[in-house]
Design a protein around this motif. Structure first.
Motif, PDB file in Angstrom:
ATOM      1  N   PHE A 276     -24.494  -6.494  -3.059  1.00 15.93           N
ATOM      2  CA  PHE A 276     -23.201  -5.806  -2.974  1.00 15.93           C
ATOM      3  C   PHE A 276     -22.050  -6.776  -3.236  1.00 15.93           C
ATOM      4  N   GLY A 277     -22.284  -8.074  -3.033  1.00 12.40           N
ATOM      5  CA  GLY A 277     -21.275  -9.060  -3.413  1.00 12.40           C
ATOM      6  C   GLY A 277     -21.064  -9.096  -4.913  1.00 12.40           C
ATOM      7  N   CYS A 278     -22.157  -8.959  -5.675  1.00 17.90           N
ATOM      8  CA  CYS A 278     -22.037  -8.908  -7.136  1.00 17.90           C
ATOM      9  C   CYS A 278     -21.224  -7.696  -7.573  1.00 17.90           C
ATOM     10  N   VAL A 279     -21.472  -6.556  -6.937  1.00 18.75           N
ATOM     11  CA  VAL A 279     -20.700  -5.350  -7.249  1.00 18.75           C
ATOM     12  C   VAL A 279     -19.229  -5.558  -6.905  1.00 18.75           C
ATOM     13  N   SER A 280     -18.960  -6.203  -5.762  1.00 17.60           N
ATOM     14  CA  SER A 280     -17.574  -6.455  -5.359  1.00 17.60           C
ATOM     15  C   SER A 280     -16.847  -7.349  -6.348  1.00 17.60           C
ATOM     16  N   VAL A 281     -17.544  -8.370  -6.841  1.00 13.15           N
ATOM     17  CA  VAL A 281     -16.938  -9.263  -7.840  1.00 13.15           C
ATOM     18  C   VAL A 281     -16.570  -8.472  -9.094  1.00 13.15           C
ATOM     19  N   ALA A 282     -17.485  -7.620  -9.537  1.00 13.91           N
ATOM     20  CA  ALA A 282     -17.220  -6.818 -10.734  1.00 13.91           C
ATOM     21  C   ALA A 282     -16.055  -5.856 -10.513  1.00 13.91           C
ATOM     22  N   ALA A 283     -15.938  -5.312  -9.295  1.00 13.74           N
ATOM     23  CA  ALA A 283     -14.859  -4.370  -9.001  1.00 13.74           C
ATOM     24  C   ALA A 283     -13.513  -5.074  -8.848  1.00 13.74           C
ATOM     25  N   ALA A 284     -13.521  -6.284  -8.274  1.00 12.76           N
ATOM     26  CA  ALA A 284     -12.268  -6.983  -8.003  1.00 12.76           C
ATOM     27  C   ALA A 284     -11.754  -7.785  -9.194  1.00 12.76           C
ATOM     28  N   ALA A 285     -12.640  -8.159 -10.108  1.00 19.24           N
ATOM     29  CA  ALA A 285     -12.251  -9.022 -11.231  1.00 19.24           C
ATOM     30  C   ALA A 285     -11.106  -8.454 -12.068  1.00 19.24           C
ATOM     31  N   PRO A 286     -11.137  -7.160 -12.459  1.00 19.13           N
ATOM     32  CA  PRO A 286     -10.015  -6.648 -13.266  1.00 19.13           C
ATOM     33  C   PRO A 286      -8.681  -6.703 -12.532  1.00 19.13           C
ATOM     34  N   VAL A 287      -8.690  -6.408 -11.224  1.00 18.90           N
ATOM     35  CA  VAL A 287      -7.454  -6.459 -10.438  1.00 18.90           C
ATOM     36  C   VAL A 287      -6.935  -7.890 -10.382  1.00 18.90           C
ATOM     37  N   ALA A 288      -7.853  -8.842 -10.174  1.00 17.02           N
ATOM     38  CA  ALA A 288      -7.451 -10.249 -10.108  1.00 17.02           C
ATOM     39  C   ALA A 288      -6.908 -10.730 -11.452  1.00 17.02           C
ATOM     40  N   LEU A 289      -7.514 -10.265 -12.549  1.00 15.94           N
ATOM     41  CA  LEU A 289      -7.053 -10.674 -13.882  1.00 15.94           C
ATOM     42  C   LEU A 289      -5.632 -10.186 -14.139  1.00 15.94           C
ATOM     43  N   VAL A 290      -5.351  -8.949 -13.752  1.00 15.68           N
ATOM     44  CA  VAL A 290      -3.996  -8.408 -13.911  1.00 15.68           C
ATOM     45  C   VAL A 290      -3.015  -9.204 -13.055  1.00 15.68           C
ATOM     46  N   ALA A 291      -3.419  -9.494 -11.800  1.00 12.99           N
ATOM     47  CA  ALA A 291      -2.548 -10.263 -10.898  1.00 12.99           C
ATOM     48  C   ALA A 291      -2.265 -11.652 -11.465  1.00 12.99           C
ATOM     49  N   TRP A 292      -3.289 -12.284 -12.076  1.00 16.79           N
ATOM     50  CA  TRP A 292      -3.084 -13.618 -12.638  1.00 16.79           C
ATOM     51  C   TRP A 292      -2.174 -13.569 -13.857  1.00 16.79           C
ATOM     52  N   GLN A 293      -2.311 -12.533 -14.675  1.00 12.72           N
ATOM     53  CA  GLN A 293      -1.457 -12.400 -15.850  1.00 12.72           C
ATOM     54  C   GLN A 293       0.004 -12.179 -15.452  1.00 12.72           C
ATOM     55  N   LEU A 294       0.214 -11.448 -14.365  1.00 14.23           N
ATOM     56  CA  LEU A 294       1.581 -11.200 -13.894  1.00 14.23           C
ATOM     57  C   LEU A 294       2.175 -12.423 -13.215  1.00 14.23           C
ATOM     58  N   HIS A 295       1.339 -13.136 -12.458  1.00 15.35           N
ATOM     59  CA  HIS A 295       1.814 -14.315 -11.714  1.00 15.35           C
ATOM     60  C   HIS A 295       0.764 -15.418 -11.810  1.00 15.35           C
ATOM     61  N   PRO A 296       0.707 -16.139 -12.923  1.00 10.90           N
ATOM     62  CA  PRO A 296      -0.289 -17.215 -13.075  1.00 10.90           C
ATOM     63  C   PRO A 296      -0.132 -18.275 -11.987  1.00 10.90           C
ATOM     64  N   GLN A 297      -1.266 -18.776 -11.525  1.00 11.07           N
ATOM     65  CA  GLN A 297      -1.232 -19.793 -10.469  1.00 11.07           C
ATOM     66  C   GLN A 297      -2.363 -20.786 -10.702  1.00 11.07           C
ATOM     67  N   ALA A 298      -2.007 -22.066 -10.748  1.00 19.38           N
ATOM     68  CA  ALA A 298      -3.003 -23.122 -10.878  1.00 19.38           C
ATOM     69  C   ALA A 298      -3.424 -23.592  -9.489  1.00 19.38           C
ATOM     70  N   PHE A 299      -4.719 -23.718  -9.259  1.00 20.75           N
ATOM     71  CA  PHE A 299      -5.229 -24.140  -7.965  1.00 20.75           C
ATOM     72  C   PHE A 299      -5.286 -25.668  -7.903  1.00 20.75           C
ATOM     73  N   ASP A 300      -4.782 -26.239  -6.815  1.00 19.57           N
ATOM     74  CA  ASP A 300      -4.963 -27.671  -6.594  1.00 19.57           C
ATOM     75  C   ASP A 300      -6.214 -27.871  -5.725  1.00 19.57           C
ATOM     76  N   ARG A 301      -6.510 -29.130  -5.362  1.00 13.65           N
ATOM     77  CA  ARG A 301      -7.764 -29.395  -4.641  1.00 13.65           C
ATOM     78  C   ARG A 301      -7.790 -28.762  -3.268  1.00 13.65           C
ATOM     79  N   TRP A 302      -6.621 -28.670  -2.608  1.00 12.39           N
ATOM     80  CA  TRP A 302      -6.575 -28.044  -1.287  1.00 12.39           C
ATOM     81  C   TRP A 302      -6.829 -26.544  -1.390  1.00 12.39           C
ATOM     82  N   MET A 303      -6.334 -25.941  -2.453  1.00 14.00           N
ATOM     83  CA  MET A 303      -6.576 -24.512  -2.657  1.00 14.00           C
ATOM     84  C   MET A 303      -8.048 -24.239  -2.887  1.00 14.00           C
ATOM     85  N   TRP A 304      -8.686 -25.083  -3.724  1.00 13.98           N
ATOM     86  CA  TRP A 304     -10.119 -24.904  -3.954  1.00 13.98           C
ATOM     87  C   TRP A 304     -10.911 -25.116  -2.669  1.00 13.98           C
ATOM     88  N   LEU A 305     -10.484 -26.068  -1.850  1.00 11.00           N
ATOM     89  CA  LEU A 305     -11.144 -26.300  -0.563  1.00 11.00           C
ATOM     90  C   LEU A 305     -11.015 -25.078   0.336  1.00 11.00           C
TER      91      LEU A 305
END
Length: 289
Positions: A36-65
């Motif tokens: 069900f995690g795989c299904v969630s990733v597939a469902a959330a990916a388009p929303v996240a892509l739109v959000a990134w296109q509207l407000h791009p954000q680069a992750f630093d090392r603390w964010m990745w942590l």
């Protein structure tokens, strides 16, 4: 809060309660969580892509942590929750988890961050504790095997609450202190959770296919309803204060307790209903404090 926002929050609460009811009925394990995690990733990916296109954000090392830490705690949370659903009744595990999570998050903020709740906050803590004791009292008041099952439900529900408190603190740090966009943070965390469990899942491909055949509908429902519940609340927060949204969202506690017990044909004691109601009021107090 206007009617549209209220409808979003209540819909999110219903989705949250429903996916937990479906997960309880499936009584799956690690493979169920990964699927069900795989299904969630597939469902959330388009929303996240739109959000990134509207407000791009680069992750630093603390964010990745922060993303990795949140994903790890979420994996533990989901596995503990599934174990709880196999070991105890939904009407015990679900409200215990939903009530103790916010309580422990507040206590963690007091101990680790030196924050002091207001009088309303302390009242919320007291009400949640009272609700926990009411639910636990219902467990100890049962007889024989039923009593043992309810005690296991209290234990696993409380352990789930510990995990909820853990990822709540991490997620709050990521969004508030690091300034991460909530949708991007959530979607990236979903992907990390799937990656963390992937090696184990791939070593059991035969069992994985069996799990999919047996619980396909439940996997899809949980995989879609879980991120949907989160996104509905995010949309609601855009048009109403979080202090209004959070307590209404916790209606899932009562919805899950009452509807879940009925659908799953579990016995439900008055003390459990009262305990869930007290925890609901307590969480509302913590949110408004």
């Amino acid at each position: 809060m206007n009617a549209h926002t209220l409808a979003l929050v209540l819909a999110g609460a219903v989705c949250h309660a429903l996916w937990n009811i479906v997960a309880k009925r499936a009584a799956g394990g690690t493979l169920f969580v990964w699927l069900f995690g795989c299904v969630s990733v597939a469902a959330a990916a388009p929303v996240a892509l739109v959000a990134w296109q509207l407000h791009p954000q680069a992750f630093d090392r603390w964010m990745w942590l922060a993303v990795l830490a949140s994903a790890l705690v979420h994996v533990i949370y989901l596995l503990v929750l599934q174990k709880g659903y196999r070991a105890g009744d939904f009407a015990v595990v679900y409200p215990m988890a939903r009530g103790t999570g916010p309580l422990l998050a507040v206590l963690g903020a007091v101990v680790l961050l030196g924050e002091l709740p207001s009088a309303l906050g302390w009242l919320g803590v007291a009400l949640v504790l009272a609700g926990v004791f009411m639910t636990a009292g219902g467990a100890t008041g049962a007889a024989g095997g039923d009593a043992q099952r309810r005690r296991r439900g209290v234990l696993w529900g409380a352990l789930t609450g510990v995990c909820i408190a853990g990822y709540t603190v991490i997620d709050g740090w990521a969004v508030k202190s690091l300034g991460m966009a909530p949708v991007l943070f959530y979607a990236t965390g979903l992907a990390f959770r799937t990656v963390l469990l992937a090696p184990w899942a791939m070593h059991q491909r035969g069992a994985l296919r069996g799990q999919w055949r047996q619980h396909r509908a439940a996997i899809v429902l949980v995989g879609v309803l879980s991120p949907l519940a989160y996104c509905l609340v995010l949309f609601a927060v855009q048009s109403a204060p979080l202090s209004y949204v959070a307590p209404v969202r916790e209606m899932s506690m009562l919805i899950g307790t009452l509807v879940g017990a009925r659908l799953l044909k579990e016995s439900l004691k008055p003390s459990q209903v009262l305990g869930a109601a007290l925890m609901l009021l307590g969480v509302a107090g913590l949110a408004l404090a």
